[in-house]
Design an enzyme around this catalytic site. Structure first.
Site, mmCIF file in Angstrom:
data_model
loop_
_atom_site.group_PDB
_atom_site.id
_atom_site.type_symbol
_atom_site.label_atom_id
_atom_site.label_comp_id
_atom_site.label_asym_id
_atom_site.label_seq_id
_atom_site.Cartn_x
_atom_site.Cartn_y
_atom_site.Cartn_z
ATOM 1 N N ASN A 149 0.844 -1.194 0.000
ATOM 2 C CA ASN A 149 0.000 0.000 0.000
ATOM 3 C C ASN A 149 0.879 1.244 0.000
ATOM 4 O O ASN A 149 1.751 1.392 0.861
ATOM 5 C CB ASN A 149 -0.889 0.025 1.250
ATOM 6 C CG ASN A 149 -1.831 1.217 1.275
ATOM 7 O OD1 ASN A 149 -2.816 1.244 0.543
ATOM 8 N ND2 ASN A 149 -1.536 2.187 2.107
ATOM 9 N N GLU A 150 0.678 2.098 -0.977
ATOM 10 C CA GLU A 150 1.361 3.402 -1.020
ATOM 11 C C GLU A 150 2.853 3.295 -0.699
ATOM 12 O O GLU A 150 3.378 3.918 0.220
ATOM 13 C CB GLU A 150 0.696 4.396 -0.067
ATOM 14 C CG GLU A 150 -0.713 4.759 -0.461
ATOM 15 C CD GLU A 150 -1.327 5.833 0.421
ATOM 16 O OE1 GLU A 150 -2.223 6.545 -0.051
ATOM 17 O OE2 GLU A 150 -0.919 5.956 1.594
ATOM 18 N N GLU A 306 -8.071 5.429 -4.094
ATOM 19 C CA GLU A 306 -8.414 6.116 -2.849
ATOM 20 C C GLU A 306 -8.718 7.579 -3.111
ATOM 21 O O GLU A 306 -8.046 8.237 -3.900
ATOM 22 C CB GLU A 306 -7.257 6.049 -1.841
ATOM 23 C CG GLU A 306 -7.040 4.731 -1.156
ATOM 24 C CD GLU A 306 -5.984 4.855 -0.055
ATOM 25 O OE1 GLU A 306 -5.784 5.986 0.461
ATOM 26 O OE2 GLU A 306 -5.353 3.848 0.270
ATOM 27 N N TRP A 314 -5.149 15.226 7.918
ATOM 28 C CA TRP A 314 -3.716 15.517 8.090
ATOM 29 C C TRP A 314 -3.336 16.957 7.780
ATOM 30 O O TRP A 314 -2.186 17.339 7.963
ATOM 31 C CB TRP A 314 -2.877 14.577 7.221
ATOM 32 C CG TRP A 314 -3.108 14.709 5.743
ATOM 33 C CD1 TRP A 314 -2.646 15.680 4.894
ATOM 34 C CD2 TRP A 314 -3.884 13.831 4.929
ATOM 35 N NE1 TRP A 314 -3.068 15.461 3.622
ATOM 36 C CE2 TRP A 314 -3.836 14.325 3.601
ATOM 37 C CE3 TRP A 314 -4.608 12.668 5.186
ATOM 38 C CZ2 TRP A 314 -4.492 13.700 2.547
ATOM 39 C CZ3 TRP A 314 -5.255 12.055 4.130
ATOM 40 C CH2 TRP A 314 -5.193 12.567 2.840
ATOM 41 N N GLU A 354 -6.606 7.770 12.004
ATOM 42 C CA GLU A 354 -7.410 8.306 10.899
ATOM 43 C C GLU A 354 -8.908 8.313 11.209
ATOM 44 O O GLU A 354 -9.734 8.298 10.297
ATOM 45 C CB GLU A 354 -7.127 7.508 9.622
ATOM 46 C CG GLU A 354 -5.703 7.707 9.124
ATOM 47 C CD GLU A 354 -5.452 7.096 7.757
ATOM 48 O OE1 GLU A 354 -5.316 7.860 6.783
ATOM 49 O OE2 GLU A 354 -5.395 5.854 7.667
ATOM 50 N N PHE A 356 -10.693 10.692 12.099
ATOM 51 C CA PHE A 356 -11.355 11.900 11.599
ATOM 52 C C PHE A 356 -11.235 12.043 10.082
ATOM 53 O O PHE A 356 -11.568 13.091 9.530
ATOM 54 C CB PHE A 356 -10.809 13.139 12.312
ATOM 55 C CG PHE A 356 -11.136 13.156 13.780
ATOM 56 C CD1 PHE A 356 -12.453 13.182 14.214
ATOM 57 C CD2 PHE A 356 -10.129 13.112 14.729
ATOM 58 C CE1 PHE A 356 -12.767 13.185 15.571
ATOM 59 C CE2 PHE A 356 -10.421 13.114 16.081
ATOM 60 C CZ PHE A 356 -11.743 13.146 16.504
#
Length: 654
Positions: A149-150, A306, A314, A354, A356
């Site tokens: 992932n990423e 995504e 962030w 994460e 929020f």
């Protein structure tokens, strides 16, 4: 793209059921059906749940989840879960932690807490992938494998002992002998000559500027190291699932990884994209990444893997997406070639870093603005299924090059320049005119493009320069920006001078750089230009450039370069070649791009472009997207005057 959704668009997001008790899973599947979800990405951060101890695997919960999804007709994009190692692994092997250039060992309280060069990490990651592949490689709901992932998102480089050893292996493979390395790196300067590969270290924090070629080789090495990890995982899942596509999520125009190399290794390109809802430049920046993703896949459809339904978590201030913005950005991606619209994540987290970050199903539940917008978009994408597999046509190409990005932003350069912002200068001018572009690697191919733009191809070998020189010879138009052809692949200045062999095609000779420097504490100076292009304004950069065999279309009116050429044109073959020796401001770049577009055949879908409204054609459909918070109007060819509500979008037959 093979999937159980048949001819439907991918629509869904990261699903993290391990964060919730099993009784919530029934509601998840029910609400996914209501929202029109066709694909769920599962298991991205589940390593510690899948393997709670070194010799223990727990697949029962995942069997249950995948069975529920497949039973509901929801395709499974199964992640290999290797992006976040479990605490037991780090506790047993602290040597696998990444190390910064300053020697700081990064902790394991977050994610991506591994060195890409660690043999221990690799061994355990591949063991997990084999276990997943053996168990789920033939699962009836599997539509794709999602590797890691990423990559490099939080740890773009590691400088620890494992990196040191791996870097030496990479250098031996590239140069064979230390003498060849010394020649390429120019180690005669500053007494840097090496006697043995074992003397070479990663470019850790040093007293002053490090060897430039060593720096770029370390960038290349690190990108290759992450790619090698991807290849190792991909090999395992491909063997277990013949015909099932494999991907990993890119992150737009991402500096640490050379995505031209990476794109050759994935079965389809996927991307994560989080434009700031309140940034007026975000729509153009998002469009750039959409076009880049399509281009990386040679024009084939890609997946927006995504995005956020509303706010992220962030930024210093995390503004929500306004009503309509989620739809606008999603349809922008579809218009520019996406066959899938996905989110992070399905259900908004109740705990963790994460919590929020908005989700498809927010904290407020299904009776919410966000969920209603999600459901409406799911239904709309189902109606747009006819577009799946269609491509986007572009006759303008912009060269995008990672070597140039890495080299241009090193220390000890003529002035501080941001490579991506230079590309954006050009891109925004085309975007504002609704002219769709493809991005191209430095060596092409450039056939089929009426106009090829080269922003700051700082690093260029002879093959790239020759390919570019052929554009005007065959009847195309070539536009070259400053800081192009300044260095070869070893970061040496070519013997024939700046621009190398491209200078003859352009009809210019760059004698000296003259970056525009403000006085201490003073404002940035502005350069005025004049000539056949009218009155223009520029800044940041200028040059002492000779128009040897070219017509001068604009000259500097002030500064140390007063009266010297700023923009030139040379007719060659049945085409022409332009050179821009300065950084034009937005209105001036718009004027230049208007001239460059004249006669090249790149027909935009609007009669009167409106910078607030994006108009894009894909196949037989035209997308009209208002990115502003005000009502806007625009004239669209074949559809007359269209008026759109704030953040409104229209989808029109071509």
């Amino acid at each position: 793209m093979s999937n159980v959704s048949g001819d439907r668009f991918w629509f869904g997001g990261d699903y993290n059921p391990e964060q919730w008790p099993a009784h919530v899973w029934d509601e998840d599947v029910k609400l996914m059906g209501r929202a029109g979800v066709t694909v769920a990405t599962v298991g991205v951060f589940s390593w510690s749940r899948l393997q709670p101890a070194p010799d223990t695997f727990d697949f029962a919960w995942l069997d249950d989840v995948l069975g529920r999804l497949a039973g509901a007709g929801i395709g499974i994009d199964l992640a290999t879960a290797t992006a976040s190692p479990p605490p037991w692994l780090v506790a047993a092997h602290p040597e696998m932690a990444p190390v910064t250039a300053d020697g700081v060992v990064l902790g394991n309280t977050s994610r991506q807490h591994y060195s890409p060069h660690s043999p221990v990490y690799r061994e355990h990651a591949l063991a997990l992938v084999r276990a997943l592949a053996e168990r789920y490689g033939q699962h009836p709901g599997l539509v794709a494998w999602h590797v890691n992932n990423e990559y490099a998102c939080h740890v773009p480089r590691c400088y620890g002992p494992d990196a040191e050893a791996a870097f030496r292996v990479w250098l031996r493979a590239k140069y064979s002998t230390v003498e060849a390395l010394n020649a390429a790196w120019g180690t005669a300067f500053w007494s840097q000559r090496y006697s043995d590969f074992e003397e070479i270290m990663p470019p850790r924090t040093a007293p002053t500027a490090s060897n430039p070629t060593q720096l770029i080789d370390f960038d290349r090495f690190t990108s290759d190291a992450f790619l090698d990890l991807f290849r190792a995982e991909a090999e395992i899942v491909r063997a277990a699932s013949p015909g099932i596509p494999v991907t990993t999520n890119f992150m737009g125009a991402f500096r640490p990884l050379d995505y031209w190399k990476w794109a050759r290794e994935v079965d389809f390109v996927s991307d994560d994209s989080y434009p700031d809802p309140v940034d007026p430049q975000a729509p153009a920046a998002a469009a750039l990444t959409r076009d880049l993703m399509r281009s990386l896949g040679n024009g084939k459809p890609w997946v927006l893997m995504e995005q956020a339904t509303s706010a992220v978590n962030w930024r210093p201030a995390n503004a929500p997406k306004a009503p309509g913005q989620n739809r606008a950005y999603s349809l922008q991606a579809v218009a520019r070639g996406a066959d899938g619209i996905m989110y992070f994540q399905w259900r908004q987290s109740a705990a963790g870093a994460e919590k929020f970050h908005s989700g498809m199903l927010p904290h407020a539940g299904p009776d919410s603005r966000v969920f209603r917008e999600v459901c409406a978009l799911g239904a709309e994408l189902a109606d747009l299924s006819r577009l799946r597999g269609t491509e986007v046509s572009a006759r303008i190409g912009i060269v995008f090059d990672w070597d140039s990005w890495w080299a241009l932003e090193q220390e000890s350069t003529p002035t501080r320049l941001d490579y991506l912002s230079l590309v954006q200068d050009w891109y925004r001018a085309f975007w504002a005119r609704d002219a769709v572009v493809d991005f191209l690697p430095a060596d092409g191919p450039f056939d089929g493009y009426d106009l090829v733009v080269v922003p700051a191809l700082h690093v260029a070998d002879e093959a790239a320069l020759t390919a570019l020189a052929a554009v005007p010879e065959r009847g195309g138009r070539l536009a070259v920006g400053f800081m192009t052809g300044v260095l070869d692949r070893d970061l040496r200045v070519p013997a024939e001078g700046y621009l190398g062999s491209l200078a003859g095609v352009l009809g210019v000779r760059v004698e000296e750089f003259a970056p525009v420097a403000p006085a201490p504490g003073g404002p940035a100076p502005v350069l005025r230009l004049s000539g056949a292009l009218g009155e223009l304004t520029a800044g940041t950069w200028a040059e002492f450039t000779h128009a040897v065999d070219a017509e001068v279309r604009a000259s500097f009116d002030d500064g140390v370069v007063r009266s010297w050429p700023a923009v030139t044109r040379r007719g060659t073959g049945s085409g022409d070649a332009w050179y821009v020796a300065t950084r034009l401001d937005a209105p001036s770049m718009d004027r230049l791009v208007g001239v460059l577009l004249d006669g090249v055949g790149a027909q935009a879908p609007t009669a009167e472009p409106n910078e607030q409204v994006e108009v894009v054609r894909r196949g037989d459909t035209v997308f009209v997207i208002n990115h502003s918070a005000e009502e806007q109007s625009v004239t669209v060819h074949g559809h007359g005057r269209r008026t759109l509500a704030p953040h409104g979008t229209e989808v029109l037959p071509g």
